[in-house]
Structure formats: structure tokens, C-alpha cells
Design an enzyme around this catalytic site. Structure first.
Site, PDB file in Angstrom:
ATOM      1  N   GLY A 105      -6.589  -1.873  10.806  1.00 29.19           N
ATOM      2  CA  GLY A 105      -6.771  -3.163  10.154  1.00 29.19           C
ATOM      3  C   GLY A 105      -5.479  -3.947  10.056  1.00 29.19           C
ATOM      4  O   GLY A 105      -5.468  -5.174  10.241  1.00 29.19           O
TER       5      GLY A 105
ATOM      6  N   LYS B  91     -12.514  -4.155   3.109  1.00 33.38           N
ATOM      7  CA  LYS B  91     -12.103  -5.444   3.681  1.00 33.38           C
ATOM      8  C   LYS B  91     -13.095  -6.014   4.706  1.00 33.38           C
ATOM      9  O   LYS B  91     -13.267  -7.221   4.790  1.00 33.38           O
ATOM     10  CB  LYS B  91     -10.720  -5.326   4.317  1.00 33.38           C
ATOM     11  CG  LYS B  91      -9.587  -5.220   3.307  1.00 33.38           C
ATOM     12  CD  LYS B  91      -8.260  -5.266   4.025  1.00 33.38           C
ATOM     13  CE  LYS B  91      -7.094  -5.153   3.059  1.00 33.38           C
ATOM     14  NZ  LYS B  91      -5.808  -5.326   3.741  1.00 33.38           N
TER      15      LYS B  91
ATOM     16  N   ASP C 204      -3.136 -11.490   4.903  1.00 30.70           N
ATOM     17  CA  ASP C 204      -2.211 -10.477   5.445  1.00 30.70           C
ATOM     18  C   ASP C 204      -1.337 -11.042   6.567  1.00 30.70           C
ATOM     19  O   ASP C 204      -0.148 -10.724   6.654  1.00 30.70           O
ATOM     20  CB  ASP C 204      -2.989  -9.258   5.968  1.00 30.70           C
ATOM     21  CG  ASP C 204      -3.526  -8.393   4.839  1.00 30.70           C
ATOM     22  OD1 ASP C 204      -2.932  -8.416   3.738  1.00 30.70           O
ATOM     23  OD2 ASP C 204      -4.532  -7.690   5.046  1.00 30.70           O
TER      24      ASP C 204
ATOM     25  N   ARG D 155      -0.644  -1.677  -6.017  1.00 34.12           N
ATOM     26  CA  ARG D 155       0.434  -2.292  -6.805  1.00 34.12           C
ATOM     27  C   ARG D 155       0.087  -3.723  -7.191  1.00 34.12           C
ATOM     28  O   ARG D 155       0.879  -4.391  -7.856  1.00 34.12           O
ATOM     29  CB  ARG D 155       1.733  -2.276  -6.014  1.00 34.12           C
ATOM     30  CG  ARG D 155       2.202  -0.864  -5.777  1.00 34.12           C
ATOM     31  CD  ARG D 155       3.593  -0.797  -5.235  1.00 34.12           C
ATOM     32  NE  ARG D 155       3.846   0.601  -4.897  1.00 34.12           N
ATOM     33  CZ  ARG D 155       5.022   1.181  -4.930  1.00 34.12           C
ATOM     34  NH1 ARG D 155       6.073   0.505  -5.285  1.00 34.12           N
ATOM     35  NH2 ARG D 155       5.160   2.449  -4.611  1.00 34.12           N
TER      36      ARG D 155
END
Ligand code: ATR
Length: 283
Positions: free
Chosen positions: A136, A71, A107, A21
């Protein structure tokens, strides 16, 4: 969209990337602030990741987000990483500046901003936090909660070895550890005196099995958060709310983690508000 000869371009690297998104989110902000720029999806296979990042830097991109499965690999392609990325062991935001590649992980920031926005009265120091999951996402949550000052984190995961290795790698990455591994067999004790419960597994997401945990041992004073945001109201949040717990949904983490990247790439701190939530949910 405004695009000129000096447009600033960013994107998101993933494989696959069509579910992301982030293009919708960042392009909405670009439009809202009338910025000369664009943000595009970049489907990149794992074997091409490193060369793709170098190419983006050479092509004059200002940066990129990094999503599954890149990542951890992103950490290795950077010339420099922030302490947050190093401690989490993963990079989700890249900045290309004069071909210098800086990696950050936003994050943890996104998670904690969402928690405090959803429940400003919540106090990290008031008791243990229970995290379900050891992937993660759980890693970033652990770093965020340790920094916020939680006295103890209790980690519960289906595969105990993965929880063990998460604790090991967090301690090697320079984190102060107040982590305990809990088990489902000992669930009542894990919940005792908890001040926060977060689901950091993929359970409860549309198309995935239900989480289906018993909340009866959880204090009703505990805040409950789910990082799953499809659906926005997960069974965990419904059950918790019905028994009197305060709850925070997972969408805000996605929105807030995008703020530091957008700010540095495009020179404007974007607002996270109700209109943005509705727009991103409408995808
Ligand atoms: P992310 O990067 O989003 O955290 P991940 O690394 O794949 O994704 O981690 C997914 C988490 O959900 C893990 O904690 C996983 O548990 P395992 O380590 O035992 O695999 C958890 N999970 C996924 N499916 C599950 C299931 N059916 N039952 C229990 N836990 C599950």
C-alpha cells in the site's frame, strides 16, 4: 483538553489501533492551538468497518483517519473520493460533512512534502526513482512521484506478481505509467543513474529483518529515503549517508500526511516543526 457541547471530534480507525501515533500527534496540535476538540483511537474489526463509519458520521464526528487493514475498504464506503484516493486505490482520511462521506488519501502528499522539506534541492525530473516494495505504501509513493514529474519509476519487490499487479492497477486507476519492474538479480542496472531510492517495505523496522541491500551501484548523487521511522535512523540511511548520499528519514511523512485532515476537521493549518518531531518520537 478543552471539551464543550460543540467540540469537534475525530479519530483513527484501525485493527489493531494501539500502535498508531495519530492520537498523540493530533491531540498535541489541538492543545497547541487551544482547539475545542479531541481525537481518539477507534479499534474496529474489519467486519464492522462499514457500519462503524456510518455510525461515526451519524454521531457527528467531523472525520477520521483510516489505517491498516481498512484503507481499501474505506474507498468503498465513501459517497465521494478525491482523485488522489481513487488513483492510489485507498483512503486514509475521511471527512463527514452533513452525513456526506468524502474520502481522501494524503499519503502521497505527506511523502512528497517530507522529501522536499528534507532535501529542497532535490529535483524529481533529474532521473529515475527506485522504489523497494509493492504494498500500500509503494502505491502512494508511485502516484506522488509520477505527479512530481519523475521520468521513470523502477519498482523492485520480493514477490514479482505483486509488483505486476501494482502496475496494472495503477494504470487502470488513471495514472500515466512510466513504471518498470526491476529484479534483485538485476540490481546494478536498477540502480544505474537513479536519482532517488526509497524503501517502501517493512524491512529495517524494529522487530523486522534487515533490508541489507548493496548500495555500491547507486550514484552518490541519489537522494535516499526510508519510510520506516522506527528506528528513525535505519541501516539504509546510515549506509547511504556514510557513502555520501543525501538522506531523508521517514518521520516527516507521518507528520505531513496528517496536515490536510487536521486542517479541514479543525479549521487550523498545523505546523510541522522540530518540536512536533521530538514530541511524536518521544511516544
Ligand atoms: P504497506 O501497506 O505498509 O506497504 P504491505 O502492503 O504489507 O504494507 O507491504 C509490505 C511490503 O514489504 C511488500 O512490498 C512486501 O513484499 P511482498 O509483496 O513480497 O510481500 C515487503 N516485505 C515485507 N516483508 C518482507 C521480507 N521479509 N522480505 C522482502 N520484502 C518484504
Amino acid at each position: 483538553m478543552i471539551l464543550s457541547g460543540t467540540s469537534r471530534i475525530a479519530g483513527v480507525l484501525g485493527w489493531p489501533v494501539s500502535h498508531s501515533r495519530s492520537p498523540r500527534l493530533h491531540n498535541h496540535w489541538l492543545e497547541r492551538y487551544g482547539i475545542d476538540g479531541a481525537y481518539i483511537p477507534l479499534p474496529v474489526r474489519p467486519e464492522s468497518f462499514s457500519s462503524a463509519v456510518t455510525a461515526l458520521a451519524s454521531l457527528g464526528f467531523c472525520g477520521a483517519n483510516v489505517t491498516v487493514p481498512h484503507k481499501e475498504a474505506a474507498l468503498r464506503v465513501c459517497d465521494e473520493v478525491t482523485s488522489s484516493a481513487r488513483r492510489i486505490g485507498a483512503v486514509n482520511t475521511l471527512f463527514f460533512e452533513e452525513e456526506h462521506i468524502l474520502g481522501d488519501n494524503t499519503d502521497a502528499y505527506g511523502f512528497i512534502q517530507n522529501l522536499f522539506e528534507g532535501c529542497p534541492q532535490w529535483q524529481a525530473s533529474a532521473g529515475p526513482a527506485v522504489i523497494l516494495g509493492a504494498g500500500g505504501a509503494a502505491r502512494a509513493l508511485c502516484v506522488a512521484l509520477l505527479d512530481a514529474g519523475v521520468p521513470e519509476i523502477r519498482l523492485v519487490n520480493r514477490t514479482k506478481e505483486r509488483a505486476d499487479s501494482l502496475v496494472d492497477s495503477l494504470s487502470q486507476n488513471g495514472n500515466t505509467i512510466h513504471l518498470k519492474i526491476g529484479t534483485w538479480g538485476d540490481w546494478e542496472n536498477v540502480c544505474a543513474e537513479a536519482n532517488l531510492l526509497v524503501n517502501a517495505t517493512s524491512l529495517g523496522m524494529s522487530g523486522q529483518p534487515a533490508l541489507g541491500i548493496d548500495l555500491s551501484a547507486l550514484p552518490t548523487t541519489a537522494l535516499v529515503n526510508d519510510i520506516v521511522y522506527t528506528p528513525l535512523e535505519t541501516d539504509l540511511l546510515t549506509t547511504a549517508r556514510e557513502r555520501g548520499n543525501r538522506v531523508v528519514d521517514g518521520l516527516g511523512m507521518l507528520l505531513h500526511q496528517a496536515v490536510p485532515g487536521f486542517t479541514r476537521w479543525f479549521g487550523q493549518t498545523p505546523d510541522v516543526d522540530e518540536e512536533l518531531r521530538r514530541f511524536v518520537l518521544g511516544a
